[in-house]
Design a protein around this motif. Sequence first.
Motif, PDB file in Angstrom:
ATOM      1  N   ARG A  90      20.022  43.875  27.497  1.00 35.89           N
ATOM      2  CA  ARG A  90      19.243  42.966  28.332  1.00 35.89           C
ATOM      3  C   ARG A  90      19.451  41.516  27.895  1.00 35.89           C
ATOM      4  NH1 ARG A  90      15.197  44.971  31.562  1.00 35.89           N
ATOM      5  NH2 ARG A  90      14.957  47.219  31.511  1.00 35.89           N
ATOM      6  N   ARG A  91      19.497  41.299  26.584  1.00 36.10           N
ATOM      7  CA  ARG A  91      19.685  39.945  26.064  1.00 36.10           C
ATOM      8  C   ARG A  91      21.061  39.412  26.456  1.00 36.10           C
ATOM      9  NH1 ARG A  91      22.163  37.288  22.535  1.00 36.10           N
ATOM     10  NH2 ARG A  91      23.112  39.048  21.499  1.00 36.10           N
ATOM     11  N   LEU A  92      22.096  40.230  26.327  1.00 43.68           N
ATOM     12  CA  LEU A  92      23.453  39.807  26.678  1.00 43.68           C
ATOM     13  C   LEU A  92      23.584  39.530  28.176  1.00 43.68           C
ATOM     14  CD1 LEU A  92      25.556  42.238  24.462  1.00 43.68           C
ATOM     15  CD2 LEU A  92      25.263  39.775  24.155  1.00 43.68           C
ATOM     16  N   ARG A  93      22.943  40.342  28.981  1.00 49.32           N
ATOM     17  CA  ARG A  93      22.999  40.139  30.424  1.00 49.32           C
ATOM     18  C   ARG A  93      22.290  38.849  30.813  1.00 49.32           C
ATOM     19  NH1 ARG A  93      20.654  41.036  35.325  1.00 49.32           N
ATOM     20  NH2 ARG A  93      21.945  42.035  36.907  1.00 49.32           N
ATOM     21  N   ALA A  94      21.143  38.604  30.236  1.00 50.22           N
ATOM     22  CA  ALA A  94      20.403  37.376  30.518  1.00 50.22           C
ATOM     23  C   ALA A  94      21.217  36.161  30.094  1.00 50.22           C
ATOM     24  CB  ALA A  94      19.056  37.410  29.804  1.00 50.22           C
ATOM     25  N   GLU A  95      21.887  36.261  28.979  1.00 45.26           N
ATOM     26  CA  GLU A  95      22.722  35.166  28.484  1.00 45.26           C
ATOM     27  C   GLU A  95      23.903  34.929  29.439  1.00 45.26           C
ATOM     28  OE1 GLU A  95      25.662  34.934  24.780  1.00 45.26           O
ATOM     29  OE2 GLU A  95      23.571  35.256  24.210  1.00 45.26           O
ATOM     30  N   ARG A  96      24.527  35.993  29.921  1.00 43.67           N
ATOM     31  CA  ARG A  96      25.690  35.879  30.802  1.00 43.67           C
ATOM     32  C   ARG A  96      25.318  35.241  32.136  1.00 43.67           C
ATOM     33  NH1 ARG A  96      28.306  41.334  31.783  1.00 43.67           N
ATOM     34  NH2 ARG A  96      26.581  41.560  33.215  1.00 43.67           N
ATOM     35  N   PHE A  97      24.161  35.575  32.694  1.00 41.94           N
ATOM     36  CA  PHE A  97      23.759  35.052  33.988  1.00 41.94           C
ATOM     37  C   PHE A  97      22.832  33.845  33.888  1.00 41.94           C
ATOM     38  CE2 PHE A  97      24.899  39.449  35.082  1.00 41.94           C
ATOM     39  CZ  PHE A  97      25.858  39.173  36.037  1.00 41.94           C
ATOM     40  N   GLY A  98      22.488  33.445  32.691  1.00 44.40           N
ATOM     41  CA  GLY A  98      21.641  32.275  32.526  1.00 44.40           C
ATOM     42  C   GLY A  98      20.236  32.484  33.046  1.00 44.40           C
ATOM     43  N   ILE A  99      19.678  33.644  32.808  1.00 44.61           N
ATOM     44  CA  ILE A  99      18.319  33.944  33.246  1.00 44.61           C
ATOM     45  C   ILE A  99      17.487  34.303  32.028  1.00 44.61           C
ATOM     46  CG2 ILE A  99      19.004  34.706  35.549  1.00 44.61           C
ATOM     47  CD1 ILE A  99      18.852  37.579  34.585  1.00 44.61           C
ATOM     48  N   PRO A 100      16.174  34.207  32.143  1.00 48.17           N
ATOM     49  CA  PRO A 100      15.347  34.566  30.982  1.00 48.17           C
ATOM     50  C   PRO A 100      15.398  36.069  30.717  1.00 48.17           C
ATOM     51  CG  PRO A 100      13.963  34.051  32.868  1.00 48.17           C
ATOM     52  CD  PRO A 100      15.375  33.702  33.252  1.00 48.17           C
ATOM     53  N   VAL A 101      15.226  36.401  29.479  1.00 52.62           N
ATOM     54  CA  VAL A 101      15.242  37.805  29.076  1.00 52.62           C
ATOM     55  C   VAL A 101      13.953  38.471  29.529  1.00 52.62           C
ATOM     56  CG1 VAL A 101      15.363  39.391  27.125  1.00 52.62           C
ATOM     57  CG2 VAL A 101      16.656  37.269  27.080  1.00 52.62           C
ATOM     58  N   VAL A 102      14.082  39.590  30.179  1.00 53.91           N
ATOM     59  CA  VAL A 102      12.923  40.343  30.625  1.00 53.91           C
ATOM     60  C   VAL A 102      12.824  41.567  29.729  1.00 53.91           C
ATOM     61  CG1 VAL A 102      11.894  41.614  32.549  1.00 53.91           C
ATOM     62  CG2 VAL A 102      13.240  39.559  32.990  1.00 53.91           C
ATOM     63  N   GLU A 103      11.718  41.691  29.099  1.00 54.13           N
ATOM     64  CA  GLU A 103      11.525  42.836  28.207  1.00 54.13           C
ATOM     65  C   GLU A 103      11.283  44.091  29.030  1.00 54.13           C
ATOM     66  OE1 GLU A 103      11.890  42.888  24.919  1.00 54.13           O
ATOM     67  OE2 GLU A 103      12.430  40.777  25.041  1.00 54.13           O
TER      68      GLU A 103
END
Length: 167
Positions: A90-103
Motif C-alpha cells: 500500500r505504501r509503495l502504491r501510494a508513493e507511485r501514484f502520489g496519493i496518501p497512504v490508506v491503512e
Amino acid sequence: MPDHDDLAKLKVTELKVILSKAEISSPARKNDIIVKILGEPKALAVYAQLYPSDADVQDAPPTTPPTTTTTIPPPEPVPVQPLVDEAEKRRLRAERFGIPVVEAPKPRPTAPQKRSPLDDPTKLATRAARFAANQSQKRPPAESVDPAEEERRRKRAERFGINPTAA
C-alpha cells in the motif's frame, strides 16, 4: 540466347511482359508465347535485357552487400522483488501514484454469539405449556352439518382415500 526450357520456367505474365516491351502481340497459350519470343529477335533482346544470362553475370563485377553488423544487447534482467507484506504494498502504491497512504481496515472483533432461547430448557417447557394450552382453546367449535351433507362428505372421503372421520 534462351532456349525453350528457360522460357518455360517463366510465368505467362512474365512472358507477356517480354512481348509487350518488344511491341509484339501476345497469343493466349504459354507454348504459343514461347514460340513467338523465340521467333522474334526484338523479343529475345528484351528477354536478354530483363533476364541476363549466367555468362553476363560472371563478367560483371561482384557486388557485395554492405555488411552492417548490429548487435542487439541482451535484455536487462528484471529485478526480482522480494515478497512484501500488504502494508508495504500500500505504501509503495501510494508513493507511485502520489496519493496518501490508506491503512487497511482493521478486522472487527467478533461479538460472542448470543444464546438462542431454544437452548434454555426451562424456557422451552414454559413455551410448550403455554402454546399447548392455547392450541386446545383455539380449536373451532364443531359445526353443525345436516345428515345429507355428512353422508356426501363421507362418500367423497372414501372415494379419494381420505380418513372419513378426519374429513
